[in-house]
Write an enzyme that holds these catalytic residues in place. Structure first.
Site, PDB file in Angstrom:
ATOM      1  CG  PHE A 233      -3.094   5.783  -4.221  1.00  0.00           C
ATOM      2  CD1 PHE A 233      -3.153   7.166  -4.139  1.00  0.00           C
ATOM      3  CD2 PHE A 233      -3.443   5.178  -5.431  1.00  0.00           C
ATOM      4  CE1 PHE A 233      -3.579   7.939  -5.220  1.00  0.00           C
ATOM      5  CE2 PHE A 233      -3.860   5.945  -6.513  1.00  0.00           C
ATOM      6  CZ  PHE A 233      -3.933   7.325  -6.407  1.00  0.00           C
ATOM      7  CB  THR A 234      -7.457   3.638  -3.506  1.00  0.00           C
ATOM      8  OG1 THR A 234      -6.830   2.366  -3.710  1.00  0.00           O
ATOM      9  CG2 THR A 234      -7.124   4.559  -4.638  1.00  0.00           C
ATOM     10  N   GLY A 235      -6.712   2.670  -0.287  1.00  0.00           N
ATOM     11  CA  GLY A 235      -7.200   1.825   0.805  1.00  0.00           C
ATOM     12  C   GLY A 235      -7.509   2.658   2.038  1.00  0.00           C
TER      13      GLY A 235
ATOM     14  CG  ASN B 211       0.331   2.780  -1.489  1.00  0.00           C
ATOM     15  OD1 ASN B 211      -0.867   2.485  -1.484  1.00  0.00           O
ATOM     16  ND2 ASN B 211       0.928   3.332  -2.541  1.00  0.00           N
TER      17      ASN B 211
ATOM     18  CE1 TYR C 117      -6.175  -1.485 -12.699  1.00  0.00           C
ATOM     19  CE2 TYR C 117      -7.653  -1.960 -14.528  1.00  0.00           C
ATOM     20  CZ  TYR C 117      -7.252  -2.175 -13.215  1.00  0.00           C
ATOM     21  OH  TYR C 117      -7.944  -3.068 -12.423  1.00  0.00           O
TER      22      TYR C 117
ATOM     23  CG  HIS D 248     -12.735   5.548  -1.907  1.00  0.00           C
ATOM     24  ND1 HIS D 248     -13.395   6.740  -2.049  1.00  0.00           N
ATOM     25  CD2 HIS D 248     -11.616   5.811  -1.206  1.00  0.00           C
ATOM     26  CE1 HIS D 248     -12.692   7.679  -1.464  1.00  0.00           C
ATOM     27  NE2 HIS D 248     -11.612   7.143  -0.935  1.00  0.00           N
TER      28      HIS D 248
HETATM   29  P1  NAD Z   1      -8.893  -0.601  -4.273  1.00  0.00           P
HETATM   30  O1  NAD Z   1      -8.392   0.675  -4.841  1.00  0.00           O
HETATM   31  O2  NAD Z   1     -10.019  -0.542  -3.303  1.00  0.00           O
HETATM   32  O3  NAD Z   1      -7.713  -1.416  -3.580  1.00  0.00           O
HETATM   33  C1  NAD Z   1      -6.389  -1.388  -4.032  1.00  0.00           C
HETATM   34  C2  NAD Z   1      -5.473  -1.297  -2.813  1.00  0.00           C
HETATM   35  O4  NAD Z   1      -4.112  -1.279  -3.247  1.00  0.00           O
HETATM   36  C3  NAD Z   1      -5.700  -0.029  -1.993  1.00  0.00           C
HETATM   37  O5  NAD Z   1      -5.819  -0.373  -0.642  1.00  0.00           O
HETATM   38  C4  NAD Z   1      -4.458   0.796  -2.282  1.00  0.00           C
HETATM   39  O6  NAD Z   1      -4.133   1.683  -1.223  1.00  0.00           O
HETATM   40  C5  NAD Z   1      -3.416  -0.273  -2.516  1.00  0.00           C
HETATM   41  N1  NAD Z   1      -2.274   0.169  -3.327  1.00  0.00           N
HETATM   42  C6  NAD Z   1      -2.306   0.852  -4.506  1.00  0.00           C
HETATM   43  N2  NAD Z   1      -1.056   1.052  -4.953  1.00  0.00           N
HETATM   44  C7  NAD Z   1      -0.226   0.469  -4.044  1.00  0.00           C
HETATM   45  C8  NAD Z   1       1.183   0.349  -3.951  1.00  0.00           C
HETATM   46  N3  NAD Z   1       2.006   0.872  -4.874  1.00  0.00           N
HETATM   47  N4  NAD Z   1       1.701  -0.297  -2.873  1.00  0.00           N
HETATM   48  C9  NAD Z   1       0.899  -0.822  -1.918  1.00  0.00           C
HETATM   49  N5  NAD Z   1      -0.442  -0.726  -1.953  1.00  0.00           N
HETATM   50  C10 NAD Z   1      -0.990  -0.092  -3.010  1.00  0.00           C
HETATM   51  O7  NAD Z   1      -9.272  -1.531  -5.511  1.00  0.00           O
HETATM   52  P2  NAD Z   1      -9.980  -2.965  -5.548  1.00  0.00           P
HETATM   53  O8  NAD Z   1     -11.218  -2.819  -6.321  1.00  0.00           O
HETATM   54  O9  NAD Z   1     -10.012  -3.574  -4.209  1.00  0.00           O
HETATM   55  O10 NAD Z   1      -8.949  -3.757  -6.471  1.00  0.00           O
HETATM   56  C11 NAD Z   1      -8.023  -4.704  -5.952  1.00  0.00           C
HETATM   57  C12 NAD Z   1      -7.304  -5.386  -7.089  1.00  0.00           C
HETATM   58  O11 NAD Z   1      -8.240  -6.073  -7.923  1.00  0.00           O
HETATM   59  C13 NAD Z   1      -6.528  -4.417  -7.996  1.00  0.00           C
HETATM   60  O12 NAD Z   1      -5.312  -5.021  -8.368  1.00  0.00           O
HETATM   61  C14 NAD Z   1      -7.430  -4.281  -9.200  1.00  0.00           C
HETATM   62  O13 NAD Z   1      -6.702  -3.996 -10.361  1.00  0.00           O
HETATM   63  C15 NAD Z   1      -8.075  -5.659  -9.265  1.00  0.00           C
HETATM   64  N6  NAD Z   1      -9.380  -5.608  -9.971  1.00  0.00           N
HETATM   65  C16 NAD Z   1     -10.472  -5.040  -9.373  1.00  0.00           C
HETATM   66  C17 NAD Z   1     -11.673  -4.978 -10.066  1.00  0.00           C
HETATM   67  C18 NAD Z   1     -12.927  -4.398  -9.464  1.00  0.00           C
HETATM   68  O14 NAD Z   1     -13.962  -4.370 -10.136  1.00  0.00           O
HETATM   69  N7  NAD Z   1     -12.940  -3.953  -8.233  1.00  0.00           N
HETATM   70  C19 NAD Z   1     -11.739  -5.477 -11.382  1.00  0.00           C
HETATM   71  C20 NAD Z   1     -10.594  -6.003 -11.960  1.00  0.00           C
HETATM   72  C21 NAD Z   1      -9.414  -6.079 -11.237  1.00  0.00           C
END
Ligand code: NAD
Ligand code: UDP
Length: 312
Positions: A35-37, A33, A144, A180
């Protein structure tokens, strides 16, 4: 050729996962979606006929014939997941229900990107998968932490009640290119500050610890986890057990960037975990001797190079 859905595929981790799965000859649906992507994260994948980008929010049902689902959609940095706490819970819980419903209908295997945050501010160290955690259910991180905990519950219940093939991994702090620049996480913050010779902002006294995993090691673990036998559902910790204080990280980043930045100390956010280190014995055992290959300095150099180009 497998058809694979990656939710959150335009985010930091999702974009690396999509690239690897596409390069291995799979047919990818990347759902996000935004949001942060960011489309920039996946722009080089779009020219492939086997990569499909779908703008969709997982709090709404989604239908597609797929063999595997990697459920990554969720904001992951504290400032992003606290921006709209209710939406964060909805994404974790309704998103899990929608994606599990899809997996159930089409018989797909589904992997949940859970988090070390399910352990909260842990009272045992390092954290093993059988530790139930120490989470404040009404704190600033609860949207979260509790959302991800409930998602794990839903995954296990869909598995037990409906025989859905599930996999749960608990990801510890991960970093790398495509993060990001303004997401407030410590690695991206420090690198961006150092490259701009701005003050490095340590929250608290800098003695809190984290264990940092480079994104390629995580992607390898995710793919190995998806390939495990059906009876193995996890949860499995994935992270790099080498633990550093936040002050050590700040000094390393300053060194590697030859920065003139000074370190300043700001208030520690509420409920900020004091220490975090994964016990990865289970991952080693079940994921074919998986262990992280890229240590902090090597990973930081790659990440600094990414941000250096991005900021120019
Ligand atoms: P990120 O914010 O870069 O990526 C998350 C993606 O999900 C984004 O592209 C965002 O737009 C999308 N998104 C958010 N809400 C949404 C929704 N309702 N519908 C569709 N898309 C949606 O974060 P990341 O670091 O890439 O994390 C990815 C996953 O890994 C997450 O589930 C996060 O909880 C998990 N995680 C990450 C870390 C870390 O250190 N990066 C640690 C533990 C868990
Ligand atoms: N942190 C910091 N300065 C920053 C950003 C974060 O000192 O500019 C600290 C933060 O308080 C925490 C640690 O670094 O103790 C890791 O923070 P991050 O948000 O990256 O991840 P999490 O707290 O979710 O592990």
């Amino acid at each position: 050729m497998k058809r694979i859905l990656v939710t959150g595929g335009a985010g930091f981790i999702g974009s690396h996962l999509c690239e690897r799965l596409l390069n291995e000859g799979n047919d990818i649906i990347c759902l996000d979606n935004f949001f942060t992507g960011n489309k920039q994260n996946i722009v080089k994948l779009i020219k492939s006929p086997y990569f499909e980008l779908v703008r969709h929010d997982i709090t709404m049902p989604f239908f597609a014939e797929v063999d595997e689902v990697y459920n990554l959609a969720s904001p992951a940095s504290p400032i992003h997941y606290q921006y709209n706490a209710i939406k964060t819970v909805k994404t974790a819980v309704l998103g899990a229900i929608n994606m599990l419903g899809l997996a159930k209908r089409v018989g797909a295997k589904i992997l949940q990107a859970s988090t070390s945050e399910v352990y909260g501010d842990p009272q045992i160290h390092p954290q093993t998968e059988d530790y139930w955690g120490h989470v404040n259910p009404i704190g600033d991180r609860a949207c979260y932490d509790e959302g991800k905990r409930c998602a794990e519950t839903l995954f296990v219940n869909y598995h037990n009640q409906n025989n859905v093939k599930i996999k749960i991994i608990r990801i510890f702090n991960t970093y790398g290119p495509n993060m990001h620049p303004n997401d407030g996480r410590v690695v991206s913050n420090f690198i961006v500050q150092a490259l701009q010779n701005k003050d490095i902002t340590i929250y608290g006294d800098g003695n809190q610890t984290r264990s940092f995993q480079y994104v390629d090691d995580l992607v390898e673990a995710m793919i190995r986890m998806m390939a495990t036998r059906d009876s193995f559902i996890g949860p499995v910790n994935t992270g790099n057990p080498n633990e550093f204080t936040i002050l050590e990280l700040a000094k390393k980043v300053i060194d590697l960037t030859n920065s003139k930045s000074k370190i300043i100390y700001l208030d520690l956010p509420k409920d900020d975990p004091i220490q975090r280190q994964p016990d990865i014995s289970l991952a080693k055992k079940e994921l074919n001797n998986w262990e992280p290959k890229i240590q902090l300095e090597e990973g930081l150099v790659k990440t600094i190079d990414y941000f250096d180009k991005l900021l120019k």
